[in-house]
Motif scaffolding. Structure first.
Motif, PDB file in Angstrom:
ATOM      1  N   SER A 155       0.822  -1.203   0.000  1.00 36.99           N
ATOM      2  CA  SER A 155       0.000   0.000   0.000  1.00 36.99           C
ATOM      3  C   SER A 155       0.860   1.259   0.000  1.00 36.99           C
ATOM      4  O   SER A 155       1.997   1.266   0.494  1.00 36.99           O
ATOM      5  CB  SER A 155      -0.924   0.025   1.219  1.00 36.99           C
ATOM      6  OG  SER A 155      -0.156   0.220   2.403  1.00 36.99           O
ATOM      7  N   GLU A 157       0.318   3.710   1.825  1.00 33.98           N
ATOM      8  CA  GLU A 157       0.477   4.082   3.229  1.00 33.98           C
ATOM      9  C   GLU A 157       1.718   3.427   3.836  1.00 33.98           C
ATOM     10  O   GLU A 157       2.479   4.072   4.577  1.00 33.98           O
ATOM     11  CB  GLU A 157      -0.767   3.700   4.030  1.00 33.98           C
ATOM     12  CG  GLU A 157      -0.712   4.196   5.461  1.00 33.98           C
ATOM     13  CD  GLU A 157      -2.060   4.138   6.169  1.00 33.98           C
ATOM     14  OE1 GLU A 157      -2.163   4.671   7.278  1.00 33.98           O
ATOM     15  OE2 GLU A 157      -3.012   3.567   5.582  1.00 33.98           O
ATOM     16  N   GLU A 158       1.951   2.168   3.521  1.00 32.02           N
ATOM     17  CA  GLU A 158       3.151   1.492   4.043  1.00 32.02           C
ATOM     18  C   GLU A 158       4.413   2.106   3.446  1.00 32.02           C
ATOM     19  O   GLU A 158       5.403   2.325   4.152  1.00 32.02           O
ATOM     20  CB  GLU A 158       3.112  -0.004   3.741  1.00 32.02           C
ATOM     21  CG  GLU A 158       4.338  -0.742   4.275  1.00 32.02           C
ATOM     22  CD  GLU A 158       4.295  -2.246   4.063  1.00 32.02           C
ATOM     23  OE1 GLU A 158       5.354  -2.892   4.243  1.00 32.02           O
ATOM     24  OE2 GLU A 158       3.221  -2.783   3.727  1.00 32.02           O
ATOM     25  N   ARG A 187      -3.111  10.536  -3.337  1.00 33.04           N
ATOM     26  CA  ARG A 187      -3.096   9.624  -2.191  1.00 33.04           C
ATOM     27  C   ARG A 187      -1.892   9.883  -1.287  1.00 33.04           C
ATOM     28  O   ARG A 187      -2.019   9.872  -0.056  1.00 33.04           O
ATOM     29  CB  ARG A 187      -3.093   8.182  -2.703  1.00 33.04           C
ATOM     30  CG  ARG A 187      -3.334   7.146  -1.627  1.00 33.04           C
ATOM     31  CD  ARG A 187      -4.737   7.208  -1.121  1.00 33.04           C
ATOM     32  NE  ARG A 187      -4.982   6.131  -0.141  1.00 33.04           N
ATOM     33  CZ  ARG A 187      -5.769   6.271   0.915  1.00 33.04           C
ATOM     34  NH1 ARG A 187      -6.403   7.411   1.120  1.00 33.04           N
ATOM     35  NH2 ARG A 187      -5.939   5.282   1.760  1.00 33.04           N
ATOM     36  N   TYR A 188      -0.722  10.114  -1.885  1.00 35.23           N
ATOM     37  CA  TYR A 188       0.472  10.406  -1.083  1.00 35.23           C
ATOM     38  C   TYR A 188       0.260  11.655  -0.231  1.00 35.23           C
ATOM     39  O   TYR A 188       0.569  11.672   0.967  1.00 35.23           O
ATOM     40  CB  TYR A 188       1.690  10.596  -1.985  1.00 35.23           C
ATOM     41  CG  TYR A 188       2.466   9.333  -2.252  1.00 35.23           C
ATOM     42  CD1 TYR A 188       3.373   8.835  -1.320  1.00 35.23           C
ATOM     43  CD2 TYR A 188       2.310   8.637  -3.445  1.00 35.23           C
ATOM     44  CE1 TYR A 188       4.082   7.659  -1.563  1.00 35.23           C
ATOM     45  CE2 TYR A 188       3.019   7.478  -3.706  1.00 35.23           C
ATOM     46  CZ  TYR A 188       3.906   6.982  -2.759  1.00 35.23           C
ATOM     47  OH  TYR A 188       4.616   5.834  -2.998  1.00 35.23           O
ATOM     48  N   LEU A 191      -2.601  11.110   2.535  1.00 35.30           N
ATOM     49  CA  LEU A 191      -2.158  10.301   3.668  1.00 35.30           C
ATOM     50  C   LEU A 191      -1.158  11.063   4.541  1.00 35.30           C
ATOM     51  O   LEU A 191      -1.179  10.948   5.769  1.00 35.30           O
ATOM     52  CB  LEU A 191      -1.530   8.993   3.170  1.00 35.30           C
ATOM     53  CG  LEU A 191      -2.508   7.937   2.667  1.00 35.30           C
ATOM     54  CD1 LEU A 191      -1.761   6.815   1.956  1.00 35.30           C
ATOM     55  CD2 LEU A 191      -3.306   7.364   3.845  1.00 35.30           C
ATOM     56  N   ARG A 195      -2.026  11.497   8.369  1.00 31.88           N
ATOM     57  CA  ARG A 195      -1.197  10.772   9.344  1.00 31.88           C
ATOM     58  C   ARG A 195      -0.085  11.627   9.951  1.00 31.88           C
ATOM     59  O   ARG A 195       0.661  11.158  10.807  1.00 31.88           O
ATOM     60  CB  ARG A 195      -0.554   9.547   8.682  1.00 31.88           C
ATOM     61  CG  ARG A 195      -1.518   8.613   7.980  1.00 31.88           C
ATOM     62  CD  ARG A 195      -2.458   7.945   8.949  1.00 31.88           C
ATOM     63  NE  ARG A 195      -3.237   6.909   8.294  1.00 31.88           N
ATOM     64  CZ  ARG A 195      -4.361   6.399   8.791  1.00 31.88           C
ATOM     65  NH1 ARG A 195      -4.818   6.839   9.954  1.00 31.88           N
ATOM     66  NH2 ARG A 195      -5.024   5.465   8.147  1.00 31.88           N
TER      67      ARG A 195
END
Length: 345
Positions: A155, A157-158, A187-188, A191, A195
């Protein structure tokens, strides 16, 4: 030389960035040192490389370019004089000689960064980039989106968490993405904000007179989100110089040596290249410099990645920074683009 802020970072990078993908294949270490010394003397303060380089990628030469740059840094003791970018390799059957098959998970990213730091003889990387996505999507010239059937990709996220870990450790100052799509870029950043992790400051995608697909979905995104484009292949593998027209095969040139680089050699691209070269000649411009000046003039471009296999080429490419294209030239370029849009995506 001119300088621009790289995204939301405090880095001011030269409008021209020195690309390195031929070092260790078409160029020797001595030639690479000469290019590096000259580029810095001309005001270029930005160097881009990758663990994958040189190209074409192969097990025998993998990582050689980073080692050459590391030797130069050690000999010159000048790490504080420039901004250094490199990349972690994404997955692919054609690079399985790297880490038994590279992935964009934490283990691979941390190992790749440590190896790059060692080869580069440096304690930190200014800009660490994901070379291409883990997931199945349309990049490297593929326009049609292939919906994945049984995707098991790491992902984003990972991947981002691992990159953030490198930033927090001080090994990496800023992160970037490459060969990304609008969704991936979104998305980058989404997130990172959600986060509280490191935010990408750049996107390295192809952009040139034959391939302006970046303008369709990414230019506005990059502009509004302050995600600086690091434009690669600004001369379309050298095709926009006109040196391959009419079937010419210049000795030691990339497209002469390596048949795999056929992205800008289809009939439509050749036809468009002929028209761009005609525009340059009509206005008494060097076709290569015109192509580079166009890319550098775009407001969403943070830095234009140039490369060369000879000092004459490098000097001419750097001199493109002094070329401001007249309105008449830009109008003719747009006319060709309207007639033949993105013939080689």
């Amino acid at each position: 030389m001119q300088y621009r802020q790289l995204g939301n970072s405090p880095l001011n990078v030269s409008t021209l960035c020195l690309g390195t993908m031929t070092w260790g294949e078409q160029n020797t270490q001595q030639q690479a040192f000469e290019q590096l010394d000259y580029a810095l003397d001309q005001g270029i303060n930005f160097i881009d490389t990758a663990e994958l380089y040189p190209v074409p990628p192969k097990a025998e030469t993998y990582s050689k370019t980073e080692s050459i740059i590391g030797d130069w840094i050690k000999q010159r003791n000048n790490r504080d004089k420039f901004i250094l970018a490199t990349k972690v390799t994404g997955p692919g059957d054609w690079v399985n000689y790297m880490r038994q098959g590279p992935r964009l998970d934490r283990e691979n990213i941390l190992a790749a960064a440590d190896a790059s730091l060692s080869r580069l003889n440096t304690d930190y990387i200014d800009l660490y980039q994901v070379h291409w996505p883990e997931r199945q999507t349309n990049f490297f010239g593929q326009l049609n989106y292939p919906p994945p059937s049984e995707e098991q990709a790491v992902s984003i996220e990972e991947t981002l968490a691992a990159l953030n870990e490198l930033v927090e450790s001080g090994k990496v100052r800023h992160i970037g993405i490459s060969n990304e799509t609008p969704w991936g870029a979104m998305r980058y950043l989404q997130l990172a904000e959600k986060r509280g992790m490191a935010k990408a400051v750049s996107i390295q995608n192809p952009y040139n007179l034959l391939n302006r697909t970046f303008e369709i979905g990414l230019a506005e995104f990059a502009h509004r989100e302050n995600l600086g484009l690091l434009a690669y292949s600004p001369m379309a593998f050298g095709a926009l110089s006109g040196k391959y027209l009419h079937g010419a095969k210049p000795a030691n040139a990339r497209l002469t040596l390596f048949s795999r680089f056929a992205r800008y050699s289809n009939p439509q691209a050749i036809k468009a290249t002929e028209k761009y070269v005609e525009i340059a000649q009509r206005h008494k411009l060097d076709p290569a410099q015109m192509a580079l000046a166009f890319v550098s003039s775009r407001p969403f471009v943070a830095s234009n990645i140039i490369g060369a296999t000879s000092m004459d080429q490098l000097k001419a490419n750097i001199n493109s920074i002094n070329l401001a294209l007249a309105d008449a030239v830009l109008e003719e370029i747009e006319s060709v683009h309207t007639e033949q849009p993105n013939p080689a995506p």
